[in-house]
Scaffold this motif. Structure first.
Motif, PDB file in Angstrom:
ATOM      1  N   GLY A  17       1.563  -3.218 -20.151  1.00 47.45           N
ATOM      2  CA  GLY A  17       0.960  -2.016 -20.704  1.00 47.45           C
ATOM      3  C   GLY A  17       1.430  -0.750 -20.015  1.00 47.45           C
ATOM      4  O   GLY A  17       2.401  -0.741 -19.254  1.00 47.45           O
ATOM      5  N   GLU A  18       0.707   0.320 -20.280  1.00 53.69           N
ATOM      6  CA  GLU A  18       1.053   1.622 -19.730  1.00 53.69           C
ATOM      7  C   GLU A  18       0.819   1.665 -18.226  1.00 53.69           C
ATOM      8  O   GLU A  18      -0.160   1.127 -17.713  1.00 53.69           O
ATOM      9  CB  GLU A  18       0.212   2.709 -20.406  1.00 53.69           C
ATOM     10  N   ARG A  19       1.719   2.324 -17.514  1.00 59.75           N
ATOM     11  CA  ARG A  19       1.574   2.568 -16.078  1.00 59.75           C
ATOM     12  C   ARG A  19       1.686   4.069 -15.873  1.00 59.75           C
ATOM     13  O   ARG A  19       2.746   4.655 -16.096  1.00 59.75           O
ATOM     14  CB  ARG A  19       2.645   1.813 -15.284  1.00 59.75           C
ATOM     15  N   ARG A  20       0.598   4.671 -15.448  1.00 60.31           N
ATOM     16  CA  ARG A  20       0.492   6.124 -15.425  1.00 60.31           C
ATOM     17  C   ARG A  20       0.226   6.591 -13.997  1.00 60.31           C
ATOM     18  O   ARG A  20      -0.729   6.143 -13.353  1.00 60.31           O
ATOM     19  CB  ARG A  20      -0.640   6.557 -16.339  1.00 60.31           C
ATOM     20  N   ALA A  21       1.046   7.479 -13.469  1.00 61.27           N
ATOM     21  CA  ALA A  21       0.897   7.955 -12.099  1.00 61.27           C
ATOM     22  C   ALA A  21      -0.485   8.539 -11.869  1.00 61.27           C
ATOM     23  O   ALA A  21      -0.960   9.369 -12.636  1.00 61.27           O
ATOM     24  CB  ALA A  21       1.961   9.001 -11.789  1.00 61.27           C
ATOM     25  N   GLY A  22      -1.150   8.097 -10.809  1.00 64.58           N
ATOM     26  CA  GLY A  22      -2.450   8.624 -10.442  1.00 64.58           C
ATOM     27  C   GLY A  22      -3.621   7.964 -11.127  1.00 64.58           C
ATOM     28  O   GLY A  22      -4.770   8.279 -10.836  1.00 64.58           O
ATOM     29  N   VAL A  32       0.868  -1.174   0.000  1.00 68.98           N
ATOM     30  CA  VAL A  32       0.000   0.000   0.000  1.00 68.98           C
ATOM     31  C   VAL A  32       0.907   1.227   0.000  1.00 68.98           C
ATOM     32  O   VAL A  32       2.114   1.116   0.250  1.00 68.98           O
ATOM     33  CB  VAL A  32      -0.938  -0.006   1.222  1.00 68.98           C
ATOM     34  N   PRO A  33       0.377   2.423  -0.302  1.00 70.87           N
ATOM     35  CA  PRO A  33       1.252   3.591  -0.396  1.00 70.87           C
ATOM     36  C   PRO A  33       2.121   3.830   0.837  1.00 70.87           C
ATOM     37  O   PRO A  33       3.288   4.236   0.697  1.00 70.87           O
ATOM     38  CB  PRO A  33       0.256   4.736  -0.612  1.00 70.87           C
ATOM     39  N   LEU A  79      -1.854   6.461  -4.775  1.00 70.61           N
ATOM     40  CA  LEU A  79      -0.402   6.570  -4.717  1.00 70.61           C
ATOM     41  C   LEU A  79      -0.001   7.948  -5.237  1.00 70.61           C
ATOM     42  O   LEU A  79      -0.224   8.254  -6.410  1.00 70.61           O
ATOM     43  CB  LEU A  79       0.235   5.476  -5.581  1.00 70.61           C
ATOM     44  N   PRO A  80       0.583   8.816  -4.394  1.00 71.89           N
ATOM     45  CA  PRO A  80       0.984  10.151  -4.868  1.00 71.89           C
ATOM     46  C   PRO A  80       1.941  10.054  -6.051  1.00 71.89           C
ATOM     47  O   PRO A  80       2.772   9.132  -6.130  1.00 71.89           O
ATOM     48  CB  PRO A  80       1.674  10.762  -3.635  1.00 71.89           C
ATOM     49  N   ALA A  81       1.834  11.018  -6.954  1.00 75.07           N
ATOM     50  CA  ALA A  81       2.641  10.985  -8.179  1.00 75.07           C
ATOM     51  C   ALA A  81       4.137  11.010  -7.877  1.00 75.07           C
ATOM     52  O   ALA A  81       4.921  10.312  -8.537  1.00 75.07           O
ATOM     53  CB  ALA A  81       2.263  12.153  -9.079  1.00 75.07           C
ATOM     54  N   THR A  82       4.547  11.789  -6.887  1.00 77.29           N
ATOM     55  CA  THR A  82       5.979  11.848  -6.578  1.00 77.29           C
ATOM     56  C   THR A  82       6.467  10.514  -6.030  1.00 77.29           C
ATOM     57  O   THR A  82       7.599  10.108  -6.291  1.00 77.29           O
ATOM     58  CB  THR A  82       6.275  12.959  -5.568  1.00 77.29           C
ATOM     59  N   LEU A  83       5.617   9.815  -5.272  1.00 75.86           N
ATOM     60  CA  LEU A  83       6.000   8.499  -4.766  1.00 75.86           C
ATOM     61  C   LEU A  83       6.101   7.504  -5.918  1.00 75.86           C
ATOM     62  O   LEU A  83       7.011   6.668  -5.961  1.00 75.86           O
ATOM     63  CB  LEU A  83       4.990   8.033  -3.718  1.00 75.86           C
ATOM     64  N   PHE A  84       5.167   7.580  -6.846  1.00 80.76           N
ATOM     65  CA  PHE A  84       5.222   6.765  -8.070  1.00 80.76           C
ATOM     66  C   PHE A  84       6.567   6.964  -8.768  1.00 80.76           C
ATOM     67  O   PHE A  84       7.234   5.984  -9.150  1.00 80.76           O
ATOM     68  CB  PHE A  84       4.061   7.178  -8.974  1.00 80.76           C
ATOM     69  N   ASP A  85       6.968   8.211  -8.913  1.00 80.52           N
ATOM     70  CA  ASP A  85       8.220   8.519  -9.613  1.00 80.52           C
ATOM     71  C   ASP A  85       9.435   8.039  -8.824  1.00 80.52           C
ATOM     72  O   ASP A  85      10.422   7.560  -9.413  1.00 80.52           O
ATOM     73  CB  ASP A  85       8.325  10.019  -9.866  1.00 80.52           C
ATOM     74  N   ARG A  86       9.396   8.153  -7.504  1.00 79.33           N
ATOM     75  CA  ARG A  86      10.530   7.708  -6.682  1.00 79.33           C
ATOM     76  C   ARG A  86      10.682   6.195  -6.750  1.00 79.33           C
ATOM     77  O   ARG A  86      11.799   5.675  -6.814  1.00 79.33           O
ATOM     78  CB  ARG A  86      10.341   8.165  -5.239  1.00 79.33           C
ATOM     79  N   ILE A  87       9.566   5.476  -6.734  1.00 80.71           N
ATOM     80  CA  ILE A  87       9.623   4.017  -6.863  1.00 80.71           C
ATOM     81  C   ILE A  87      10.271   3.646  -8.197  1.00 80.71           C
ATOM     82  O   ILE A  87      11.161   2.790  -8.263  1.00 80.71           O
ATOM     83  CB  ILE A  87       8.215   3.403  -6.759  1.00 80.71           C
TER      84      ILE A  87
END
Length: 469
Positions: A278-283, A213-214, A243-251
């Protein structure tokens, strides 16, 4: 049978690992079969759902015996536990018995029984909702629904018997129990439960799929070495909360791969997910899984709708911006709430459509983004309809914000004004308002920021927004 792989003659060593306890497929079948021999004919069986091998054995035993199982959170207080046991009609208990529980404890027999013939349409699991809007309700999930939900994810996530799933999530929710454990047992893959969802424990196990989980993912990226160790996996799955976008990017930066986000509820299993290939898009929580359908209906001022009204109104446009009330249907949905026809009437919209209570947008490619709960997260401000979830996601990206809840407060000019309740470092309200205005439409900025030491939460940890307005 729901857990088809257990009777596969090809044994799998280390099929289930919980902490230091390990069972092969044959050992699990033997232990579960001996416990199943002692179960009541009809149940339900209440299981003290600690993160332990005993919990896995007890739940497996109930499924093999065709007895409905009720996972009981180990941290439940006497009042909540008493409600669950009374409402479910539980007739026996598996696990350590609390002082306030007056049920016979089942103990394993000397000989295992063979799996009983089971009606797949019968209730296999009774999962209790968190009780955000009242006392917890028992969602009745059949073997057919659980199997359909899991089989869809095998396709979406390219999940094979060669996979190893690792997580440390609770064994009384869909995410940790049904996906993490039953999903592995049905597929024939290995599962490793780390007991606690700690970064070092995740990093120490060799898995191909990690569930979290986030909050778990946030702790993992705060320990970069642990995060990098997860880069060997082929799939990192996040769910149960945005999942916050910045956390998505950090992962993505630390592991070398973007996480897969998905959406579901206790009542619906997983109905939306990004695909492994496939595509994985933040948020964004992706596309309907095989067998699932979605529709977004206008977010009207009337809190009730029916199938006729929905058809007349038509769906909202798939423009990625217009907010609609998310409804889903498919073979993975539950059969209703135990003993609550009133709640059933509220949640079913006819023709198999389930009112999720969530607000979402959908883009032309069919990707979905959840923007909040209809009951508390739809804010009508100055003629605009705004989902508080997208504002919360942007605020969580600010380094001074650790927790946030956005609500609509009465306003004589706007109807409702957007108010953000923030927990975190610093007390610069204007900086947070400007942060939102720079990333979202101007009308979505908070008009007021209130700083708190803590957000009000219920016993399950969910924010109680109604206490903020």
């Amino acid at each position: 049978m729901l857990l088809t792989s257990l009777t596969d003659p090809r044994d799998l060593e280390r099929a289930v690992t919980v902490g230091d306890d390990v069972l092969s497929r044959a050992e699990l079948l033997d232990r579960a079969g001996r416990l199943a021999a002692s179960l009541p004919d009809h149940g339900p069986l209440a299981v003290h759902a600690t993160p332990s091998i005993d919990t896995v054995v007890a739940i497996t035993a109930a499924i093999l015996a065709g007895v409905p199982v009720v996972p009981v959170p180990p941290d439940s207080g006497p009042a909540e536990r008493g409600h669950v046991l009374t409402d479910s009609g539980a007739t026996a208990w598996a696990g350590e018995l609390p002082d306030d529980v007056d049920l016979p404890v089942v103990l394993p027999g000397s000989q295992p029984i063979a799996p009983r013939p089971v009606d797949p349409a019968a209730t296999a699991m009774l999962l209790y909702t968190s009780g955000t809007t009242g006392r917890p309700k028992g969602a009745q999930l059949s073997g057919t629904a659980i199997a359909a939900g899991l089989d869809a994810l095998y396709q979406v996530w390219d999940w094979t018997p060669e996979d190893t799933v690792a997580h440390g999530l609770p064994l009384f929710h869909v995410h940790g129990l049904i996906l993490g454990v039953l999903g592995s047992l049905r597929r024939g893959s290995r599962v490793i439960h780390t007991v606690k969802p700690q970064p070092a424990r995740y990093a120490a196990v060799d898995a191909t799929m990690y569930f979290g989980v986030p909050t778990v993912w946030n702790r993992i990226v705060d320990e970069p070495d642990a995060a990098r160790a997860l880069g060997r996996a082929r799939l990192l799955v996040s769910g149960s909360a945005p999942l916050p976008a910045t956390l998505f990017d950090r992962i993505a930066a630390l592991t070398g791969q973007a996480p897969v986000e998905r959406y579901g509820m206790t009542e619906t299993m997983i109905t939306l997910s990004a695909h492994a290939d496939g595509e994985r898009r933040a948020g964004w929580v992706g596309l309907p899984v095989p067998g699932a359908e979605t529709r977004l209906l206008p977010a009207t001022d009337d809190a009730t709708d029916d199938a006729t009204d929905a058809t007349d109104a038509g769906p909202v446009p798939d423009d990625g911006e217009t907010i609609g009330r998310l409804q889903v249907r498919g073979p993975m949905l539950f059969d209703g709430y135990r003993g609550r026809p009133d709640a059933d009437d509220e949640c079913w919209a006819g023709q198999g459509w389930f009112r999720t209570g969530d607000l979402a947008v959908r883009d032309p490619d069919g990707f979905h983004r959840i923007v909040g709960r209809e009951s508390v997260d739809l804010i009508k401000s100055g003629g605009y309809r705004v989902g508080s979830g997208e504002i919360e996601a942007v605020l969580l990206d600010h380094p001074a914000v650790s927790e946030v809840a956005v609500v609509g407060a009465p306003d004589p000019d706007l109807g409702q004004k957007i108010v953000a309740y923030v927990v975190g470092d610093g007390r610069d309200a204007q900086a947070l308002i400007d942060h939102v205005a720079a990333q979202l439409s101007w009308h979505k900025r908070p008009r007021e920021v209130v700083f708190l030491d803590d957000l009000p939460r219920n016993p399950m940890g969910k924010v109680q927004k109604k206490l903020l307005t």
